[in-house]
Design a protein around this motif. Structure first.
Motif, PDB file in Angstrom:
ATOM      1  N   GLN A  82     -35.501  20.590  82.624  1.00 23.99           N
ATOM      2  CA  GLN A  82     -34.411  19.698  83.021  1.00 23.99           C
ATOM      3  C   GLN A  82     -33.070  20.398  82.795  1.00 23.99           C
ATOM      4  N   TRP A  83     -32.031  19.796  83.403  1.00 23.23           N
ATOM      5  CA  TRP A  83     -30.663  20.283  83.205  1.00 23.23           C
ATOM      6  C   TRP A  83     -29.949  19.345  82.223  1.00 23.23           C
ATOM      7  N   PHE A  84     -29.133  19.934  81.347  1.00 23.92           N
ATOM      8  CA  PHE A  84     -28.449  19.165  80.308  1.00 23.92           C
ATOM      9  C   PHE A  84     -26.972  19.564  80.215  1.00 23.92           C
ATOM     10  N   VAL A  85     -26.166  18.595  79.744  1.00 28.58           N
ATOM     11  CA  VAL A  85     -24.769  18.883  79.381  1.00 28.58           C
ATOM     12  C   VAL A  85     -24.664  18.836  77.863  1.00 28.58           C
ATOM     13  N   LYS A  86     -24.043  19.886  77.288  1.00 24.37           N
ATOM     14  CA  LYS A  86     -23.773  19.874  75.845  1.00 24.37           C
ATOM     15  C   LYS A  86     -22.595  18.920  75.608  1.00 24.37           C
ATOM     16  N   TYR A 126     -26.781  23.673  80.719  1.00 22.30           N
ATOM     17  CA  TYR A 126     -27.892  24.611  80.571  1.00 22.30           C
ATOM     18  C   TYR A 126     -29.166  23.975  81.098  1.00 22.30           C
ATOM     19  N   ARG A 127     -30.157  24.836  81.333  1.00 29.54           N
ATOM     20  CA  ARG A 127     -31.468  24.380  81.812  1.00 29.54           C
ATOM     21  C   ARG A 127     -32.517  24.769  80.782  1.00 29.54           C
ATOM     22  N   ILE A 131     -23.490  11.844  69.133  1.00 32.21           N
ATOM     23  CA  ILE A 131     -23.861  12.066  70.536  1.00 32.21           C
ATOM     24  C   ILE A 131     -24.903  13.173  70.677  1.00 32.21           C
ATOM     25  N   ARG A 132     -25.775  12.980  71.666  1.00 30.19           N
ATOM     26  CA  ARG A 132     -26.798  13.990  71.959  1.00 30.19           C
ATOM     27  C   ARG A 132     -26.555  14.565  73.352  1.00 30.19           C
ATOM     28  N   ASP A 133     -27.157  15.689  73.626  1.00 32.12           N
ATOM     29  CA  ASP A 133     -27.000  16.295  74.945  1.00 32.12           C
ATOM     30  C   ASP A 133     -27.514  15.349  76.020  1.00 32.12           C
ATOM     31  N   TRP A 134     -26.879  15.437  77.168  1.00 30.47           N
ATOM     32  CA  TRP A 134     -27.123  14.497  78.267  1.00 30.47           C
ATOM     33  C   TRP A 134     -28.023  15.161  79.309  1.00 30.47           C
ATOM     34  N   CYS A 135     -29.167  14.565  79.555  1.00 33.97           N
ATOM     35  CA  CYS A 135     -30.073  15.051  80.601  1.00 33.97           C
ATOM     36  C   CYS A 135     -29.520  14.579  81.945  1.00 33.97           C
ATOM     37  N   ILE A 136     -29.099  15.510  82.794  1.00 32.47           N
ATOM     38  CA  ILE A 136     -28.391  15.145  84.030  1.00 32.47           C
ATOM     39  C   ILE A 136     -29.226  15.341  85.293  1.00 32.47           C
TER      40      ILE A 136
END
Length: 887
Positions: A359-363, A168-169, A398-403
């Motif tokens: 930013q873009w993130f991975v759950k 998600y963004r 774990i937390r979401d990853w800012c990619i």
């Protein structure tokens, strides 16, 4: 046969490595009836050059690959390099800066082209260095994280995760590096404790003649405050909840809110809330719908929201200015010294800034679930086991990853914006038009993906995914990953998640985590500290084999490795010992002399075999058995230790010395037996040593191969020696052990009275049983050969001879009569003088160690040295007293 006097590793190593490449020994065939063994290399950065950490990591991998290749597995070690987004762009940007230009001057396309050109010219350096180290990777399968196939995999994964709602963004607080101008994931921030201050600032309560006091380590962020928070149960501030305070310098009224995030016991119990510049404050702001005021730009320079007095200032310059103004307006309370953890960019060490941006993130939580299960149920093993706890703790929190990264070198995010209707389209290729409004003018996302986004696919993308290739079907899951604990989160955990998600398989069965390479003082090696040698210089001086063996020999499984130039002597001296033994054997062969390998069972009668022959074969097969266990259990330093002990101490120092008499004898059968056994044991020892020292072992083995008519084409693909239990004989080893201990004791007795090596002696030995008597007399030639004993007088009821010195070995007593060998009275006088000297020295050390001032003021290492000296002198004194008593 003529053999070079000195071992010259440089020419030999290049020759044998090139031979392996040309013959394709490192490239496995897919053999459906055989189980493969696979390792994927932790890809070094394309900007990288070999350092001692690489040496340890890649030697460990190569040892296992070479061992498994010798045990019959089709072995695949996949090599490659990482495009290293930020690091690589920095290199080329520095080149531009030297010409007075920035990336913005030349544009995105030109910069990316320059980086590809740099990669073509300089990017292969570390690969060539890994080859010099002897890494037996399959170079025909070499990958790069931005090659066509891996780029395809990256886009496929991004699109799939987006469709599943796992990408998600959004606007979030991220770690921002103002030097690299990009976001960093939490795991890319390195924290260090620093001494700073805690500033207590007074905020006037609107409409009242009183203040609330808040504490901060970053006064410059107060300009972005949008609330002050108190704990809802803090009785001190119940009457303030809902009121407002006036924010100094920007004249903004902000509310006092109640939130359980506040720690009542810390400071005043009032907390300033800056949603745009602190991750915890951001969460508070979300709960209370607070405004998010960004007061810095991407360079960490204060912007217009900071007010006219501070706009344009650097953040640290602003900090000083704010503190000064607070003092002037009497709004500054106590300034407390405060040590706190400060985050730095892992690339350039700049202090990172928490920053609000799109930013873009991975759950990650949905992906982490199975990755936790496979470790808990043992499908994936961690070695050493202590790392399982570390892994699980991180995964369970774990937390979401800012990619997304705000740079130009890397995989550009496959997302497209329609400026007409605001539609966002995620697709592998640019759509012809907007599916919502039909607009053909679509704009691609400027950001690239975090470097680790391609690396987390490494286990399967390197084998051809998203195509369903033969490699994927045969080599995945891989068997072993060897890496450093520092990337357990950044890479290992993410690879497990990605491979489970997209392949429905684990990426590897075992993870071996090794320690760091430290200098002799226990300090991490670093170019900036000047304590990190260039491994290529070491290889050029000592050879790759010496470096490899020395590192492994001195590094227990999972532990840190302590490097100093001194440890290189281990590998170099061991290599020289092997070469000298090999040279001696070969120089004592006749031209074209051959001994077919089956000669031992067919043509050499058992009665020809001496105790030493049977002993060396028994020891050989024990070492074959033990070394296999050590290799299989990743205990490579134990394998190195047992092989060095066997080859140097047992084979070279004992067996080879005892075999010399037969080599020089007129008895042809005795000569043949000794020569064959020397060659056979040597070639089997080289097979065992090959994973650790591939080049020396190949050079020695290849010259023995035609003499013994060995079937294998090369040692690289030869079989590991087969353990044969029928060669084991505990009784033989026990008997030989007694003889060795007795000879060693006699040598020590000779040293005690300084008898020259050429002086012949008679020894008296009191035995416990008649069979010991027979053993010693049957092999008295061993004593003559190795201790210059011309006569052994042994008996059960033997009495101690006059004027003799003694040693006890196992259950026998050995006496060396000195009458006629030395002047007894002169020796007594000499010993008495030594005793007096040692007593004086001991007294001096004792006085120092009994002195409270010395113990209190001297450095700990000096005190320890004195204690060690005391023990050493005391031992010498006791020994000298015993010798004098014997005389």
């Amino acid at each position: 046969m003529k053999i070079n006097k000195n071992y010259e590793p440089q020419n030999i190593e290049k020759k044998w490595y090139q031979n392996s490449i040309e013959k394709g020994y490192f490239t496995p065939k897919i053999e459906k009836n055989k189980k493969p063994f696979t390792i994927i290399i932790p890809p070094p950065n394309v900007t990288g050059i070999l350092h001692m950490g690489h040496v340890l990591n890649n030697t460990l991998q190569d040892v296992m690959i070479r061992y498994k290749r010798m045990t019959g597995f089709p072995t695949l070690w996949i090599p490659g390099v990482d495009h290293a987004g930020i690091a690589t762009q920095n290199v080329v940007e520095k080149q531009l800066a030297n010409k007075g230009k920035t990336r913005h001057d030349i544009g995105r396309k030109a910069l990316v082209e320059k980086i590809w050109q740099w990669k073509k010219e300089k990017g292969g350096r570390i690969i060539e260095q890994l080859k010099q180290l002897g890494c037996s990777c399959d170079w025909t399968r070499e990958r790069f994280t931005m090659d066509k196939g891996l780029s395809e995999a990256v886009k496929e994964v991004f699109v799939q995760l987006y469709k599943k709602g796992l990408i998600y963004r959004g606007k979030r607080i991220i770690n921002w590096c103002p030097r690299c101008y990009t976001a960093l994931a939490n795991d890319e921030v390195e924290y260090a404790d620093e001494k700073g201050h805690l500033w207590n600032i007074r905020y006037p309560i609107k409409g009242e003649d009183r203040f609330v006091t808040v504490a901060t380590t970053r006064p410059e962020t107060m300009l972005g405050d949008t609330a002050v928070a108190v704990h809802p149960e803090d009785k001190r501030y119940q009457d303030l909840i809902g009121k407002k305070v006036n924010l100094p310098f920007v004249d903004r009224d902000i509310p006092i809110i109640a939130d359980e995030y506040v720690d009542k016991e810390f400071g005043s119990g009032c907390v300033k809330i800056t949603p745009a510049h602190d991750p915890n404050d951001f969460e508070v702001g979300e709960r209370h719908d607070l405004e998010k005021v960004v007061v810095m730009d991407e360079n960490a320079v204060m912007n217009e929201n900071a007010g006219k007095d501070f706009a344009g200032m650097d953040r640290f310059e602003c900090r000083k200015a704010i503190v000064q103004k607070l003092k002037e307006q009497e709004l500054l309370g106590e300034i407390e010294p405060h040590e706190h953890s400060v985050g730095h960019c892992y690339r350039c060490e700049t202090v990172i800034e928490p920053y609000l941006s799109d930013q873009w993130f991975v759950k990650m939580k949905p992906l982490a679930k199975r990755a936790i299960e496979v470790v808990k149920n043992g499908e994936i093993q961690f070695e050493p086991k202590r790392w399982i706890k570390v892994y699980l703790h991180w995964m369970e929190n774990i937390r979401d990853w800012c990619i997304s990264r705000q740079i130009w070198w890397g995989h550009r995010i496959p997302a497209y914006f329609c400026d007409e209707c605001g539609e966002l389209i995620v697709a592998k290729e640019k759509p012809e038009k907007c599916p919502k409004c039909g607009n053909a003018n679509l704009r691609q996302e400027e950001d690239v993906l975090d470097t680790w986004f391609s690396s987390w696919l490494w286990a399967f993308s390197t084998m051809g995914w998203p195509k369903n290739t033969a490699d994927l079907q045969y080599f995945l899951p891989t068997d072993l990953l060897i890496t450093a604990p520092g990337i357990i989160y950044l890479w290992v955990a993410r690879m497990i998640m990605a491979t489970l998600e997209f392949m429905d398989k684990i990426p590897f069965k075992t993870v071996l985590l090794h320690g760091m390479v430290l200098d002799e003082n226990g300090v991490k090696m670093s170019k900036s500290l000047g304590n990190s040698p260039d491994p290529i210089h070491i290889i050029e001086e000592y050879g790759a084999d010496a470096l490899r063996f020395s590192m492994i020999y001195n590094t227990p499984k999972g532990s840190d490795s302590y490097y100093s130039e001194k440890i290189l002597e281990t590998g170099r001296n061991f290599g020289n010992k092997i070469w000298n033994a090999f040279r001696f054997i070969m120089m004592n062969l006749e031209e074209n002399e051959k001994f077919p390998v089956k000669i031992l069972k067919k043509e050499i009668p058992q009665e020809q075999l001496e105790l030493a022959d049977k002993w060396i074969y028994s020891r050989l097969h024990r070492v074959i058995q033990a070394s296999k266990i050590y290799y299989e259990n990743l205990r490579f330093n134990d394998a190195a230790n047992i092989l060095m002990d066997f080859i140097w101490k047992e084979f070279c120092s004992w067996y080879l010395e005892l075999a010399k008499d037969r080599i020089y004898s007129e008895n042809e059968m005795a000569k043949t037996t000794a020569k064959f056994i020397l060659l056979d044991v040597m070639q089997k020892a080289m097979r065992m040593l090959h994973p650790l020292m591939p080049f020396l072992s190949e050079e020695v083995w290849s010259q023995i191969k035609p003499i013994l008519d060995l079937p294998d084409e090369s040692l690289v693909i030869a079989s590991y020696p087969k353990y044969q239990a029928e060669f084991l004989d505990e009784n033989i080893e026990k008997n030989m052990g007694l003889i060795q201990a007795a000879i060693s004791a006699i040598r020590n007795l000779r040293k005690q009275v300084n008898l020259p090596p050429s002086k012949e002696i008679t020894v008296h030995i009191k035995v416990l049983a008649e069979k010991q008597n027979s053993l010693l007399n049957d092999y008295k030639n061993y004593f003559e050969k190795l201790a210059k004993v011309v006569e052994i007088k042994s008996a059960i009821d033997l009495k101690k001879p006059a004027s003799s010195i003694a040693a006890v070995v196992q259950n026998i007593e050995i006496y060396l009569p000195l009458e006629g060998l030395i002047d007894i009275e002169e020796e007594k006088t000499k010993l008495q003088k030594q005793i007096e000297k040692l007593e004086k020295e001991l007294h001096k050390i004792s006085r120092k160690l009994e002195n409270p001032k010395f113990l209190a003021n001297a450095p700990e290492n000096i005190v320890q040295k004195e204690k060690e000296k005391f023990t050493e002198v005391k031992t010498k004194l006791d020994k000298t007293n015993n010798i004098l008593a014997d005389l």
